[in-house]
Design an enzyme around this catalytic site. Structure first.
Site, PDB file in Angstrom:
ATOM      1  N   LEU A 177       0.822  -1.210   0.000  1.00 25.89           N
ATOM      2  CA  LEU A 177       0.000   0.000   0.000  1.00 25.89           C
ATOM      3  C   LEU A 177       0.852   1.254   0.000  1.00 25.89           C
ATOM      4  O   LEU A 177       0.453   2.296  -0.488  1.00 25.89           O
ATOM      5  CB  LEU A 177      -0.898   0.017   1.236  1.00 25.89           C
ATOM      6  CG  LEU A 177      -1.979  -1.064   1.318  1.00 25.89           C
ATOM      7  CD1 LEU A 177      -2.626  -1.059   2.680  1.00 25.89           C
ATOM      8  CD2 LEU A 177      -3.016  -0.844   0.233  1.00 25.89           C
ATOM      9  N   GLY A 178       1.994   1.156   0.617  1.00 24.99           N
ATOM     10  CA  GLY A 178       2.847   2.344   0.688  1.00 24.99           C
ATOM     11  C   GLY A 178       4.121   2.030   1.439  1.00 24.99           C
ATOM     12  O   GLY A 178       4.291   0.945   1.991  1.00 24.99           O
ATOM     13  N   GLN A 179       4.994   3.012   1.410  1.00 23.27           N
ATOM     14  CA  GLN A 179       6.284   2.840   2.071  1.00 23.27           C
ATOM     15  C   GLN A 179       6.571   4.074   2.892  1.00 23.27           C
ATOM     16  O   GLN A 179       6.625   5.175   2.374  1.00 23.27           O
ATOM     17  CB  GLN A 179       7.385   2.638   1.015  1.00 23.27           C
ATOM     18  CG  GLN A 179       8.802   2.736   1.526  1.00 23.27           C
ATOM     19  CD  GLN A 179       9.238   1.481   2.247  1.00 23.27           C
ATOM     20  OE1 GLN A 179       8.993   0.366   1.788  1.00 23.27           O
ATOM     21  NE2 GLN A 179       9.876   1.655   3.388  1.00 23.27           N
ATOM     22  N   PHE A 206       9.130   4.157   8.432  1.00 23.99           N
ATOM     23  CA  PHE A 206       9.114   3.119   9.446  1.00 23.99           C
ATOM     24  C   PHE A 206       8.934   1.730   8.855  1.00 23.99           C
ATOM     25  O   PHE A 206       8.972   0.744   9.565  1.00 23.99           O
ATOM     26  CB  PHE A 206       7.999   3.365  10.456  1.00 23.99           C
ATOM     27  CG  PHE A 206       8.162   4.653  11.194  1.00 23.99           C
ATOM     28  CD1 PHE A 206       9.418   5.203  11.369  1.00 23.99           C
ATOM     29  CD2 PHE A 206       7.082   5.313  11.717  1.00 23.99           C
ATOM     30  CE1 PHE A 206       9.603   6.389  12.050  1.00 23.99           C
ATOM     31  CE2 PHE A 206       7.247   6.506  12.410  1.00 23.99           C
ATOM     32  CZ  PHE A 206       8.505   7.048  12.570  1.00 23.99           C
ATOM     33  N   GLY A 207       8.700   1.675   7.562  1.00 24.30           N
ATOM     34  CA  GLY A 207       8.563   0.367   6.953  1.00 24.30           C
ATOM     35  C   GLY A 207       7.384   0.326   6.005  1.00 24.30           C
ATOM     36  O   GLY A 207       6.517   1.192   6.029  1.00 24.30           O
ATOM     37  N   PRO A 208       7.385  -0.695   5.158  1.00 22.21           N
ATOM     38  CA  PRO A 208       6.321  -0.811   4.167  1.00 22.21           C
ATOM     39  C   PRO A 208       5.005  -1.269   4.793  1.00 22.21           C
ATOM     40  O   PRO A 208       5.008  -1.924   5.829  1.00 22.21           O
ATOM     41  CB  PRO A 208       6.851  -1.878   3.215  1.00 22.21           C
ATOM     42  CG  PRO A 208       7.803  -2.675   4.018  1.00 22.21           C
ATOM     43  CD  PRO A 208       8.378  -1.769   5.071  1.00 22.21           C
ATOM     44  N   VAL A 209       3.903  -0.927   4.123  1.00 21.92           N
ATOM     45  CA  VAL A 209       2.582  -1.341   4.579  1.00 21.92           C
ATOM     46  C   VAL A 209       1.939  -2.182   3.482  1.00 21.92           C
ATOM     47  O   VAL A 209       1.959  -1.799   2.308  1.00 21.92           O
ATOM     48  CB  VAL A 209       1.699  -0.118   4.893  1.00 21.92           C
ATOM     49  CG1 VAL A 209       0.347  -0.565   5.405  1.00 21.92           C
ATOM     50  CG2 VAL A 209       2.373   0.781   5.890  1.00 21.92           C
ATOM     51  N   LYS A 245       1.641  -3.407   8.762  1.00 21.87           N
ATOM     52  CA  LYS A 245       2.832  -2.549   8.722  1.00 21.87           C
ATOM     53  C   LYS A 245       4.013  -3.345   9.261  1.00 21.87           C
ATOM     54  O   LYS A 245       4.038  -3.732  10.425  1.00 21.87           O
ATOM     55  CB  LYS A 245       2.580  -1.312   9.575  1.00 21.87           C
ATOM     56  CG  LYS A 245       3.731  -0.358   9.660  1.00 21.87           C
ATOM     57  CD  LYS A 245       3.188   1.035   9.938  1.00 21.87           C
ATOM     58  CE  LYS A 245       4.046   1.837  10.873  1.00 21.87           C
ATOM     59  NZ  LYS A 245       3.404   3.067  11.299  1.00 21.87           N
ATOM     60  N   ASP A 275       3.227  14.370  14.856  1.00 25.08           N
ATOM     61  CA  ASP A 275       3.563  14.282  13.432  1.00 25.08           C
ATOM     62  C   ASP A 275       2.300  14.284  12.588  1.00 25.08           C
ATOM     63  O   ASP A 275       2.125  13.457  11.705  1.00 25.08           O
ATOM     64  CB  ASP A 275       4.420  13.049  13.166  1.00 25.08           C
ATOM     65  CG  ASP A 275       5.161  13.146  11.824  1.00 25.08           C
ATOM     66  OD1 ASP A 275       5.273  14.278  11.299  1.00 25.08           O
ATOM     67  OD2 ASP A 275       5.605  12.118  11.300  1.00 25.08           O
TER      68      ASP A 275
END
Ligand SMILES: *[C@@H]1O[C@H](CO)[C@@H](O)[C@H](O)[C@H]1NC(C)=O
Ligand SMILES: *[C@@H]1O[C@H](CO)[C@@H](O)[C@H](O)[C@H]1NC(C)=O
Ligand SMILES: *[C@@H]1O[C@H](CO)[C@@H](O)[C@H](O)[C@H]1NC(C)=O
Ligand SMILES: *[C@@H]1O[C@H](CO)[C@@H](O)[C@H](O)[C@H]1NC(C)=O
Ligand SMILES: *[C@@H]1O[C@H](CO)[C@@H](O)[C@H](O)[C@H]1NC(C)=O
Ligand SMILES: *[C@@H]1O[C@H](CO)[C@@H](O)[C@H](O)[C@H]1NC(C)=O
Ligand SMILES: *[C@@H]1O[C@H](CO)[C@@H](O)[C@H](O)[C@H]1NC(C)=O
Ligand SMILES: *[C@@H]1O[C@H](CO)[C@@H](O)[C@H](O)[C@H]1NC(C)=O
Ligand SMILES: *[C@@H]1O[C@H](CO)[C@@H](O)[C@H](O)[C@H]1NC(C)=O
Ligand SMILES: *[C@@H]1O[C@H](CO)[C@@H](O)[C@H](O)[C@H]1NC(C)=O
Ligand SMILES: *[C@@H]1O[C@H](CO)[C@@H](O)[C@H](O)[C@H]1NC(C)=O
Ligand SMILES: *[C@@H]1O[C@H](CO)[C@@H](O)[C@H](O)[C@H]1NC(C)=O
Length: 837
Positions: A526-528, A531-534, A548, A645
């Protein structure tokens, strides 16, 4: 091991009890040993003194009324007068210079500057500066430009690399001997500079690099007494100067380097009417330069204090075991990148990996890479250059790399920075990913917290205990304090945890998650984030989840991980993303969330092709949803949480376009009244960070309010806060919005894609709420509860103050301006400092 300089006090025998006070020295009126020169406010005094037991006489400055006094400056430290010399005098010579002459009229000391007029006067300021000035009160010479061993407020030490001038502190030989001693304290010419103490020419202590508000290696440096430690480096001029200024003139403090080499900060305590020590450096052997040698790591809480960086072994086992660590450690395995090319051509080359060490005083001899804007760039630069032995990405500085042996590393319990050290792949004994980074210093923590989280996840099935959120708060705060992980919790953590209602968390097995994500197939990604890829996954019951997988190479360490789990499992609100479970197996740390089909807000808002899908009604719903979620975080949940954040990419949208705040990795809990927290590690996203946080590391719920204001204006305008930067004459979205609003054309801010669908009154209200939220002073910003009322139209809207920080030309002080310019001078303005998803 280190003899602390115990007597802070320098007594003097001949304090001239019957001395007469004068207020200036002129050509007609020299200063005699029977007199003292006094500052107008009677704070400092200058005169002749003889140290206890000495046969020498010196001219110096000391505190007049604060006893025991300290000699803060000595004129003739290396050319003493004889104690018996009663006819010495400090006079203004025929050339206008100050001269100290003995009874034979020999000049033993002189200011020796070129003076145009010989009609000069010398006087002492209340700041302790002895100044020679001409008839027009123009300063010709000042004792502040010629320090002895003491740094007073508003005095600077540093250097000019062009002229070679050095304005350093030099210790006394011993307590009763002012002559130049072994130890010298100054500023190094590097970027960023460090405070340094040398013993002769060898390094004795260093502060670690300046991170724009403090030194990385000095977590104990307490700035509460000071309006600021200031370090300004001017690369063009080749200068770097440091000063420590008190908040107001009635706070007395000074720093000095003792004859034993300890840099000490002393503060006058009005309560006890005495001087007290604020900090000392070095204060233990770990702080002494290079105690553990190259690639050695010092931790004063460990025994022995030194150990080798993972992947390294003592150069000499015998010496090391006999606690002589100075020769340090060597690599166990040659780096892959250094291997002979003929061999590596035939074999498959494994890339080197990095071992991460947390909370570090970073090694000496850093090189700053100014064109690298984020942590990923820093890492890959280092990985691709075999001479790069380590890197550290510091939010307030940028990318630091090391090409020389890593020396003088220290591990702290709090503060410090992460350092990633290159080792050969084989050293890790693991082969999961090329970017694997092992957090050595938190190994113990991982085991412990892993157990804790495992327990937390497991207890979901156990009988519902009392819903005691205080307990969880205690537990969380204890974990977050994390001085010595286990110890702060003691043995009772298990008991505490048992009573925690761990809500609906599910413990997933790694194999199950592998299965549902099709082995973390790229098509499910789904995304990067940093903190790491999802990945997207589908459970057997058809429910979709977002998985995640925390890369340990990322900024999200164990700290953030446990933080997020504990926080989010306890927080339940329709505008917060729901955590469903977690998985901890071996090195794998995985979080499982509810899946939100419409991904994140930024994918719509900043995409010209899709932004029209967000009509005004949807946008307004999103704004109010975010406000409501934040209000819950700040006020309504049992845990009071600052997100830290908030940004468009952290707002996820469900199928009905309801917003959900995600990514609590940086969040911090605050307790009732304690709303101002200070952090040495400024993390967050530039463009959304409030001025007080970006510059001072101070955050409160009002920092979130600021980020919310930015986000709100972005939603209304469909533009990124930072994208207007440098374009045209507008500084950024905030100043643009302010300008339009103050000119009465606020509606022009509205995104063109929705301009025809919107309610002008709602848009105006949103813009005003946005401007109220981004005011410079945190106290001017409304809290989230007020903002929610304002958005719903149930509350009056006050007039906002102009956001001066957003106007480059109106930035109030010189210091502040350079801070901003430094932060934004790289190309990284749109990047996260720690890029959360
Ligand atoms: C020197 O001090 C006296 C008082 O002690 C004052 O009257 C005089 O103006 C001062 N002279 C200068 C040049 O400051
Ligand atoms: C001077 O030194 C002697 C011996 O070291 C000590 O006993 C005495 O207290 C000192 N006097 C002062 C005023 O420090
Ligand atoms: C100042 O200099 C002039 C000539 O350069 C000299 O005549 C005069 O005596 C000097 N004054 C003092 C106070 O030294
Ligand atoms: C004054 O400075 C000059 C050069 O700048 C030097 O030659 C001279 O020795 C100095 N005099 C004293 C007394 O320090
Ligand atoms: C020095 O300057 C003062 C005023 O600043 C003046 O009153 C005095 O007469 C001058 N002295 C000489 C010797 O020029
Ligand atoms: C000035 O900086 C250069 C490198 O920029 C360095 O080589 C030189 O030693 C510095 N000079 C001083 C006096 O520190
Ligand atoms: C400083 O250096 C001198 C001479 O090299 C040495 O004798 C002394 O022990 C050193 N002092 C410390 C505190 O390291
Ligand atoms: C300066 O500090 C003193 C001592 O702490 C305090 O009493 C006083 O109010 C302060 N003054 C200002 C203007 O902050
Ligand atoms: C430690 O080892 C170094 C290098 O082998 C040696 O020069 C030094 O004397 C040793 N120090 C002590 C205290 O034994
Ligand atoms: C590289 O490897 C070859 C063969 O393994 C060897 O002969 C040569 O000396 C090596 N070169 C270096 C620089 O190690
Ligand atoms: C590799 O790193 C060294 C040390 O930082 C640097 O001097 C050198 O220019 C770098 N090489 C490349 C190709 O970037
Ligand atoms: C939480 O900690 C505080 C102080 O450490 C203690 O007074 C309080 O009883 C604790 N609360 C619970 C529920 O354990």
């Amino acid at each position: 091991m280190i003899g602390l300089y115990s007597s802070l006090v320098v007594f003097f025998l001949l304090q001239a009890h019957q001395s007469t006070a004068v207020f200036n020295i002129t050509a007609a009126e020299p200063l005699f040993p029977s007199q003292t020169l006094v500052s107008s406010g009677q704070i400092f005094e200058l005169g002749f003194f003889t140290p206890n037991g000495s046969a020498n006489r010196y001219v110096g400055i000391w505190y007049k009324s604060m006893t025991p006094s300290k000699i803060v400056w000595v004129a003739n430290r290396d050319t003493p007068l004889a104690h018996s010399d009663q006819s010495a005098k400090l006079k203004i010579g025929s050339d206008g210079n100050l001269k100290l002459v003995d009874k034979q009229q020999n000049i033993v000391w002189s200011t020796n500057v070129s003076v145009h007029s010989n009609n000069t006067t010398a006087m002492l300021t209340d700041g302790g500066n002895f100044v020679l000035q001409d008839r027009n009160s123009v300063e010709i010479w000042a004792s502040f430009d010629d320090p002895t061993d003491t740094l007073l407020p508003n005095m600077e030490i540093g250097l000019n690399n062009r002229t070679g001038e050095r304005r350093y502190l030099v210790s006394w030989k011993n307590d009763n001997y002012p002559s130049s001693g072994y130890f010298v304290t100054g500023i190094t010419w590097e970027t960023p500079p460090q405070l340094f103490t040398w013993n002769g020419s060898s390094p004795y202590w260093r502060s670690g690099p300046w991170d724009r508000s403090t030194f990385i290696g000095m977590p104990e440096m307490d700035s509460s007494y000071f309006s600021g430690y200031v370090l300004q480096q001017d690369l063009q001029q080749g200068t770097a100067y440091f000063s420590a200024n008190t908040k107001n003139n009635s706070l007395f403090a000074y720093g000095f380097v003792s004859p034993g080499g300890v840099l000490t900060l002393i503060i006058w305590d009005y309560g006890s009417k005495s001087w007290s020590t604020n900090w000392e450096a070095p204060s233990n052997s770990c702080e002494v330069y290079g105690t553990c040698g190259p690639f050695g790591l010092c931790n004063s809480l460990n025994s022995p204090i030194c150990r080798c960086v993972k992947g390294f072994t003592p150069r000499s086992k015998e010496e090391w075991n006999s606690r002589n660590w100075t020769r340090g450690c060597i690599r166990e395995t040659e780096l892959n990148c250094q291997k002979n090319t003929s061999r590596s051509a035939s074999m498959q080359v494994k890339k080197d990996v990095f071992v991460q060490m947390n909370r570090m005083k970073v090694p000496d001899s850093a090189e700053y890479l100014k064109d690298i804007g984020d942590e990923g760039g820093c890492q890959s630069w280092c990985l691709n250059n075999c001479t790069c032995l380590a890197y550290s990405y510091v939010g307030t500085i940028g990318c630091l790399v090391w090409a020389k042996d890593l020396i003088d590393m220290q591990e702290f319990s709090t503060a410090g920075q992460d350092v990633c050290v290159r080792v050969a792949h084989d050293n890790t004994g693991m082969s999961i990913q090329t970017r694997l980074i092992i957090s050595v210093s938190t190994m113990v923590g991982i085991v412990f917290v892993g157990a804790a989280i495992f327990s937390l996840c497991k207890w979901r099935t156990s009988k519902r205990g009392t819903n005691n959120s205080n307990l969880l708060l205690n537990f969380t705060l204890n974990v977050l304090k994390d001085k010595t992980g286990e110890m702060s919790l003691g043995n009772s953590w298990k008991d505490q945890l048992k009573q925690v209602d761990a809500s609906e968390l599910t413990m997933f097995s790694f194999s199950n998650l592998l299965h549902v994500t099709n082995n973390f197939d790229a098509t499910n990604k789904l995304g990067q984030g940093g903190f790491g890829p999802v990945y997207k996954g589908k459970l057997n019951d058809g429910k979709e989840i977002a998985v995640k997988r925390l890369s340990s190479s990322s900024g999200q360490g164990m700290e953030e991980f446990k933080n997020e789990i504990i926080l989010i499992s306890k927080l339940q609100h329709r505008n917060l993303v729901r955590l469903m479970g977690c998985c901890i197996e071996g090195e794998e740390k995985i979080l499982v969330y509810e899946y939100l089909s419409n991904k994140s807000l930024d994918t719509f808002l900043f995409d010209s092709g899709r932004k029209a899908e967000l009509n005004w009604d949807i946008r307004f719903q999103i704004i109010r949803g975010i406000a409501s979620g934040l209000q819950y975080l700040h006020r309504e949940s049992n845990l009071r949480v600052i997100h830290r954040d908030l940004k468009a990419s952290n707002i996820l949208l469900d199928e009905k376009m309801n917003p959900k705040i995600s990514d609590f990795g940086l969040a911090r809990i605050f307790e009732g009244t304690q709303v101002l927290l200070n952090t040495h590690k400024v993390v967050g996203t530039l463009g959304y960070m409030s001025p007080e946080y970006a510059m001072g590391g101070i955050f409160s719920e009002k920092s979130d309010v600021y980020s919310f204001g930015v986000l709100l204006l972005e939603i209304v305008s469909g533009k990124k806060n930072t994208s207007l930067y440098y374009q045209g004459h507008h500084f950024n979205l905030l100043s643009y919005a302010w300008q339009l609003w103050s000119e009465g054309t606020g509606l022009d801010l509205t995104d063109e894609a929705i301009v025809h669908t919107c309610s002008t009154s709602e848009v105006m209200r949103c813009i005003l709420v946005g401007l109220l939220s981004v005011q410079d002073h945190a106290t001017d910003r409304p809290n989230m509860s007020s903002l929610v009322l304002m958005l719903s139209g149930e509350s009056e809207l006050p007039q906002p103050r102009p956001p001066t920080f957003t106007f480059k030309s109106e930035i109030p002080s010189h210091d502040v301006k350079s801070e901003w310019e430094c932060i934004f001078s790289t190309n990284s303005i749109t990047n996260s400092v720690v890029d959360g998803r």
